[in-house]
Design a protein around this motif. Sequence first.
Motif, PDB file in Angstrom:
ATOM      1  N   ALA A   1      -5.104  15.925  -0.502  1.00 49.38           N
ATOM      2  CA  ALA A   1      -4.964  17.299  -0.964  1.00 49.38           C
ATOM      3  C   ALA A   1      -5.802  18.239  -0.109  1.00 49.38           C
ATOM      4  O   ALA A   1      -6.992  18.009   0.114  1.00 49.38           O
ATOM      5  N   GLY A   2      -5.147  19.284   0.403  1.00 52.55           N
ATOM      6  CA  GLY A   2      -5.843  20.293   1.183  1.00 52.55           C
ATOM      7  C   GLY A   2      -6.121  19.913   2.613  1.00 52.55           C
ATOM      8  O   GLY A   2      -6.704  20.709   3.355  1.00 52.55           O
ATOM      9  N   ALA A   3      -5.741  18.709   3.032  1.00 51.50           N
ATOM     10  CA  ALA A   3      -5.994  18.254   4.398  1.00 51.50           C
ATOM     11  C   ALA A   3      -4.745  18.403   5.248  1.00 51.50           C
ATOM     12  O   ALA A   3      -3.621  18.303   4.745  1.00 51.50           O
ATOM     13  N   SER A   4      -4.936  18.652   6.545  1.00 52.75           N
ATOM     14  CA  SER A   4      -3.787  18.766   7.446  1.00 52.75           C
ATOM     15  C   SER A   4      -3.216  17.387   7.748  1.00 52.75           C
ATOM     16  O   SER A   4      -2.001  17.222   7.869  1.00 52.75           O
ATOM     17  N   ILE A   5      -4.083  16.402   7.906  1.00 51.09           N
ATOM     18  CA  ILE A   5      -3.652  15.017   8.079  1.00 51.09           C
ATOM     19  C   ILE A   5      -4.613  14.119   7.314  1.00 51.09           C
ATOM     20  O   ILE A   5      -5.692  14.545   6.910  1.00 51.09           O
ATOM     21  N   GLY A   6      -4.201  12.866   7.143  1.00 57.74           N
ATOM     22  CA  GLY A   6      -5.047  11.911   6.443  1.00 57.74           C
ATOM     23  C   GLY A   6      -4.447  11.543   5.102  1.00 57.74           C
ATOM     24  O   GLY A   6      -3.712  12.336   4.499  1.00 57.74           O
ATOM     25  N   ALA A   7      -4.743  10.313   4.649  1.00 55.49           N
ATOM     26  CA  ALA A   7      -4.087   9.814   3.443  1.00 55.49           C
ATOM     27  C   ALA A   7      -5.093   9.222   2.476  1.00 55.49           C
ATOM     28  O   ALA A   7      -6.162   8.745   2.865  1.00 55.49           O
TER      29      ALA A   7
ATOM     30  N   ALA B   1      -3.687   5.430   8.606  1.00 54.61           N
ATOM     31  CA  ALA B   1      -3.936   6.289   7.443  1.00 54.61           C
ATOM     32  C   ALA B   1      -4.675   7.583   7.783  1.00 54.61           C
ATOM     33  O   ALA B   1      -4.317   8.651   7.262  1.00 54.61           O
ATOM     34  N   PRO B   2      -5.703   7.568   8.656  1.00 60.82           N
ATOM     35  CA  PRO B   2      -6.365   8.844   8.988  1.00 60.82           C
ATOM     36  C   PRO B   2      -5.457   9.827   9.718  1.00 60.82           C
ATOM     37  O   PRO B   2      -5.767  11.022   9.795  1.00 60.82           O
ATOM     38  N   ASN B   3      -4.328   9.338  10.252  1.00 61.76           N
ATOM     39  CA  ASN B   3      -3.385  10.185  10.985  1.00 61.76           C
ATOM     40  C   ASN B   3      -2.093  10.418  10.209  1.00 61.76           C
ATOM     41  O   ASN B   3      -1.129  10.962  10.748  1.00 61.76           O
ATOM     42  N   PHE B   4      -2.088   9.996   8.941  1.00 56.89           N
ATOM     43  CA  PHE B   4      -0.903  10.145   8.101  1.00 56.89           C
ATOM     44  C   PHE B   4      -0.596  11.628   7.903  1.00 56.89           C
ATOM     45  O   PHE B   4      -1.451  12.414   7.531  1.00 56.89           O
ATOM     46  N   ASP B   5       0.666  12.012   8.132  1.00 57.70           N
ATOM     47  CA  ASP B   5       1.070  13.413   8.009  1.00 57.70           C
ATOM     48  C   ASP B   5       2.498  13.473   7.481  1.00 57.70           C
ATOM     49  O   ASP B   5       3.444  13.678   8.222  1.00 57.70           O
ATOM     50  N   CYS B   6       2.636  13.253   6.196  1.00 61.67           N
ATOM     51  CA  CYS B   6       3.947  13.275   5.546  1.00 61.67           C
ATOM     52  C   CYS B   6       3.754  13.876   4.162  1.00 61.67           C
ATOM     53  O   CYS B   6       2.799  13.536   3.454  1.00 61.67           O
TER      54      CYS B   6
ATOM     55  N   ALA C   1       0.863  -1.182   0.000  1.00 62.98           N
ATOM     56  CA  ALA C   1       0.000   0.000   0.000  1.00 62.98           C
ATOM     57  C   ALA C   1       0.893   1.223   0.000  1.00 62.98           C
ATOM     58  O   ALA C   1       1.962   1.232   0.626  1.00 62.98           O
ATOM     59  N   CYS C   2       0.453   2.241  -0.712  1.00 66.19           N
ATOM     60  CA  CYS C   2       1.206   3.492  -0.743  1.00 66.19           C
ATOM     61  C   CYS C   2       0.277   4.617  -0.321  1.00 66.19           C
ATOM     62  O   CYS C   2      -0.828   4.770  -0.870  1.00 66.19           O
ATOM     63  N   LEU C   3       0.709   5.385   0.679  1.00 67.25           N
ATOM     64  CA  LEU C   3      -0.103   6.472   1.208  1.00 67.25           C
ATOM     65  C   LEU C   3       0.380   7.811   0.663  1.00 67.25           C
ATOM     66  O   LEU C   3       1.584   8.054   0.550  1.00 67.25           O
ATOM     67  N   ARG C   4      -0.578   8.650   0.346  1.00 66.26           N
ATOM     68  CA  ARG C   4      -0.303  10.021  -0.089  1.00 66.26           C
ATOM     69  C   ARG C   4      -1.201  10.957   0.694  1.00 66.26           C
ATOM     70  O   ARG C   4      -2.385  10.683   0.897  1.00 66.26           O
ATOM     71  N   LYS C   5      -0.647  12.058   1.144  1.00 65.99           N
ATOM     72  CA  LYS C   5      -1.424  13.004   1.945  1.00 65.99           C
ATOM     73  C   LYS C   5      -2.580  13.563   1.126  1.00 65.99           C
ATOM     74  O   LYS C   5      -2.418  13.929  -0.037  1.00 65.99           O
TER      75      LYS C   5
ATOM     76  N   ILE D   1       2.799   9.070  15.523  1.00 71.04           N
ATOM     77  CA  ILE D   1       3.648  10.261  15.462  1.00 71.04           C
ATOM     78  C   ILE D   1       5.056   9.875  15.015  1.00 71.04           C
ATOM     79  O   ILE D   1       5.679  10.555  14.191  1.00 71.04           O
ATOM     80  N   ALA D   2       5.556   8.747  15.539  1.00 73.22           N
ATOM     81  CA  ALA D   2       6.899   8.290  15.152  1.00 73.22           C
ATOM     82  C   ALA D   2       6.931   7.873  13.686  1.00 73.22           C
ATOM     83  O   ALA D   2       7.913   8.157  12.970  1.00 73.22           O
ATOM     84  N   LEU D   3       5.878   7.205  13.203  1.00 72.55           N
ATOM     85  CA  LEU D   3       5.802   6.833  11.793  1.00 72.55           C
ATOM     86  C   LEU D   3       5.871   8.090  10.916  1.00 72.55           C
ATOM     87  O   LEU D   3       6.600   8.115   9.907  1.00 72.55           O
ATOM     88  N   ASN D   4       5.125   9.116  11.287  1.00 74.36           N
ATOM     89  CA  ASN D   4       5.143  10.373  10.509  1.00 74.36           C
ATOM     90  C   ASN D   4       6.503  11.031  10.554  1.00 74.36           C
ATOM     91  O   ASN D   4       7.021  11.494   9.525  1.00 74.36           O
ATOM     92  N   SER D   5       7.080  11.081  11.735  1.00 77.64           N
ATOM     93  CA  SER D   5       8.361  11.778  11.912  1.00 77.64           C
ATOM     94  C   SER D   5       9.473  11.091  11.128  1.00 77.64           C
ATOM     95  O   SER D   5      10.230  11.746  10.388  1.00 77.64           O
TER      96      SER D   5
END
Length: 385
Positions: free
Chosen positions: A31-37, A75-80, A25-29, A376-380
């Motif tokens: 568009a226009g959202a602060s978090i979520g993929a 995924a709902p907390n994805f921030d990258c 699976a590949c996650l992409r932020k 948070i660690a996954l995002n960082s």
Amino acid sequence: MTASKSIALRAYHAPDGRCIHYAAACLRKEAGASIGATFVNVDADVIGRVNTCWVIFYPAGPNRRLLELILARYAPNFDCDKDVLFLCINRPGKGGTSGSHSISNDEDVSPEQQHVNTTCQDVVTILDYYQIPKTSLFYMCAGSTFCYSFAARYSDRSTGCIIGVSSWILRSCPSQAEEKRSEDHAELPPIHSFTHRMAMNGLFGPKWFVSNLASGSMSNVHGLFGLLPPTFIVNHFKKTLSLHERNDFDEHYSDRGGVGLIEDLMWMNQDGSDGEGSLFVNSKDVNITNTATNTYDGNAKDISVCLTTQEELGLVYDTSMPTQRQVLLWHGTKDHMISVAGAEYLASQIPHATLNKVTEGTHQGTMFFFPDSVMIALNSISSEV
């Protein structure tokens, strides 16, 4: 949190005849959202373009489909700000993946070492297919041994970043443990549950017998779920959780009395003997009829690895592991399978390891409802690597 079955179930036919089944699976932020993929097409938009990757090492029992449950929570907390690829690869002899084999001509290599070595080699094969130079590593429970073995054997393919949840910890050889106690004048911490200690000491029979017996139990998960009322299974599972974990359970499985848990467990534990639902990514390039043997013994060998010692596998934590950039561990203080004292021991043995204790956390609860700090660690790490 129930699995939406959005991950891609794929298989790769290697030049040496091996079939390797995996989830991707590949996650992409968004568009226009602060978090979520959103999920990116792994067949069209990843190879040669995405460089940030996590390889997930699942516990004994489940399979590559665990990736679905992890991403349903993350995924709902994805921030990258860049795309991130996630891979979870079926180990040898499981879910269509060919059985383990000897990679060297060394006759002293044990079946457990072959199983671990082949697992690590299969990971490299899939990384090569996606043109991923280096990957970060994430594991749960018994996935720890395979994760640390990969970091030790293929340091050039690892970013040096590891996240571990509810770690299974290999014991040390009794003779060496006794020597350490005589030098340090301190007892090694009690690590494993009483039942696991008896199994390791051979009280239930030889390793091969215990491994195959446990493997048979894992194979009957679907039958057991079919015999027992769903509400009985759900209520029993909830009783094993802490109060905080039960609240998480009620939040994520709020409808139908929580039976979505059973659906997730069945999805996570069933993959068929041939890797049910897999699409071969290179079927046009190879003759997939000439496949290596699938020995269907992946679960048994996983258990056998768990019953093996650090020295027998050649994975002595404080000497075999190259220095990592960071190793972040999460472990419940109420984990009755692997004690938190055991997690403290593991953190003390691995360079640059940090232990995060999950207050009142249980073994399975910490895995199912891993803390926000894991996300948070996954995002960082994804953003920095």
